[in-house]
Design an enzyme around this catalytic site. Structure first.
Site, PDB file in Angstrom:
ATOM      1  N   ASN A   9     -15.528   8.684  -7.944  1.00 16.85           N
ATOM      2  CA  ASN A   9     -14.328   8.416  -7.154  1.00 16.85           C
ATOM      3  C   ASN A   9     -13.644   7.202  -7.775  1.00 16.85           C
ATOM      4  OD1 ASN A   9     -12.387   7.886  -5.267  1.00 16.85           O
ATOM      5  ND2 ASN A   9     -13.791   7.260  -3.640  1.00 16.85           N
ATOM      6  N   LYS A  11     -10.837   6.070  -7.110  1.00 19.74           N
ATOM      7  CA  LYS A  11      -9.947   5.410  -6.135  1.00 19.74           C
ATOM      8  C   LYS A  11      -8.574   5.159  -6.782  1.00 19.74           C
ATOM      9  CE  LYS A  11     -13.998   3.378  -4.046  1.00 19.74           C
ATOM     10  NZ  LYS A  11     -14.521   2.550  -2.988  1.00 19.74           N
ATOM     11  N   HIS A  95     -13.141  10.150   3.518  1.00 21.28           N
ATOM     12  CA  HIS A  95     -13.700   8.903   2.961  1.00 21.28           C
ATOM     13  C   HIS A  95     -13.460   7.778   3.963  1.00 21.28           C
ATOM     14  CE1 HIS A  95     -14.285   5.439   0.357  1.00 21.28           C
ATOM     15  NE2 HIS A  95     -14.925   6.236  -0.479  1.00 21.28           N
ATOM     16  N   GLU A  97     -12.549   4.849   3.590  1.00 24.78           N
ATOM     17  CA  GLU A  97     -11.287   4.102   3.380  1.00 24.78           C
ATOM     18  C   GLU A  97     -10.115   4.855   4.006  1.00 24.78           C
ATOM     19  OE1 GLU A  97     -11.635   3.548  -0.875  1.00 24.78           O
ATOM     20  OE2 GLU A  97     -13.328   2.205  -0.523  1.00 24.78           O
ATOM     21  N   GLU A 164     -22.195   8.141   3.135  1.00 24.70           N
ATOM     22  CA  GLU A 164     -21.718   6.873   2.600  1.00 24.70           C
ATOM     23  C   GLU A 164     -21.700   5.829   3.722  1.00 24.70           C
ATOM     24  OE1 GLU A 164     -19.372   7.428  -1.241  1.00 24.70           O
ATOM     25  OE2 GLU A 164     -17.930   7.417   0.385  1.00 24.70           O
ATOM     26  N   GLY A 170     -18.657  -0.457  -1.963  1.00 22.52           N
ATOM     27  CA  GLY A 170     -17.946  -1.536  -2.659  1.00 22.52           C
ATOM     28  C   GLY A 170     -18.488  -2.921  -2.354  1.00 22.52           C
ATOM     29  N   SER A 209     -22.333   1.719  -3.472  1.00 24.19           N
ATOM     30  CA  SER A 209     -22.856   0.779  -4.473  1.00 24.19           C
ATOM     31  C   SER A 209     -23.966   1.366  -5.340  1.00 24.19           C
ATOM     32  CB  SER A 209     -23.318  -0.525  -3.803  1.00 24.19           C
ATOM     33  OG  SER A 209     -22.225  -1.171  -3.171  1.00 24.19           O
TER      34      SER A 209
END
Ligand code: PEP
Length: 248
Positions: A9, A11, A95, A97, A164, A170, A209
């Site tokens: 990903n 991003k 996701h 985010e 996730e 991150g 991560s």
């Protein structure tokens, strides 16, 4: 036996130049790589470029999001049918985010999964709890809710799930292999309650991560079938090592 999948990903990162360099490096090391499926999910404007750069390669092309409507007045959005034009095989949906920064609800994620499956594009459905939810003992309840919303409506046999934990994305703070395995087993149980056959074949990826140091240990767990990789997927050597860390 489930075939592992390692998905990148990217991003909102990269440029035409850096992406060409990155894909060149990935192709050099991974074109003959048969141990797992590899998927790259670039930002939308680079789908065409990536599709061309991946011609003749087994590395698959994915998208990071899509809109649920087939067309219409949705400024700035991308329909699933448009992804099809670029040979996209998978789309990341739900996701954290998207859920946290853009307010996506379970209902929207479901609608997007339905639209993707209708067009023959496999959703990579992201589920995961926040740190607060984990500390409150709600991790499984949150993941079960996110999963149920989609499983109630979508074809589970055409679905990849990515666990996730939000607190691991991150942050450099990876779930331990045990923490991840426990949640993956829980996810598989939820699917098995509907169909043991689908549960046995469903790929459940871990994301949060993942890096070259921790990938092998995570991927060695029984219910972890590969990874969804953010930051580390932008570094070719690191991502290649992660791909090669899949367990036989
Ligand atoms: C992600 O964005 O899906 C992700 C797992 O990011 P990172 O690997 O950087 O934690």
């Amino acid at each position: 036996m489930r075939r592992s999948l390692v998905a990148a990903n990217w991003k909102m990162n990269g440029s035409a130049e850096s992406i060409a360099e990155l894909l060149g490096a990935l192709r050099q090391s991974l074109d003959g790589f048969a141990a797992a499926d590899v998927l790259v999910c670039p930002p939308m404007p680079y789908l065409d470029l990536c599709g061309r750069l991946l011609e003749g390669s087994a590395i698959r092309l994915g998208a990071q999001n899509a809109h649920e409507a087939p067309s219409g007045a949705f400024t700035g959005e991308t329909a699933v049918s448009m992804l099809q034009d670029f040979g996209v095989s998978h789309v990341i949906l739900g996701h954290s985010e998207r859920r946290q920064l853009f307010g996506e609800t379970d209902a929207q994620v479901v609608a997007k999964c339905v639209a993707a499956q209708e067009q023959g594009i496999e959703p990579v459905l992201c589920v995961g709890e926040t740190l607060q939810e984990r500390e409150a003992g709600q991790a499984e309840a949150v993941v079960a809710r996110q999963l149920k919303a989609v499983l109630d409506v979508c074809a589970p046999e055409n679905l990849v799930v990515a666990y996730e934990p939000v607190w691991a994305i991150g942050t450099g703070q990876t779930a331990t292999p045990l923490q991840a395995q426990q949640m993956h087993a829980f996810i598989r149980e939820q699917v098995a309650a509907r169909s043991t056959e689908v549960a046995d074949s469903m790929r459940i990826l871990y994301g949060g991560s993942v890096n070259a140091e921790n990938a092998a240990q995570l991927f060695a767990e029984r219910d972890i079938d590969g990874g969804l990789v953010g930051g580390a997927s932008l570094k070719p050597t690191e991502f290649i090592t992660i791909c090669k860390s899949v367990s036989g």
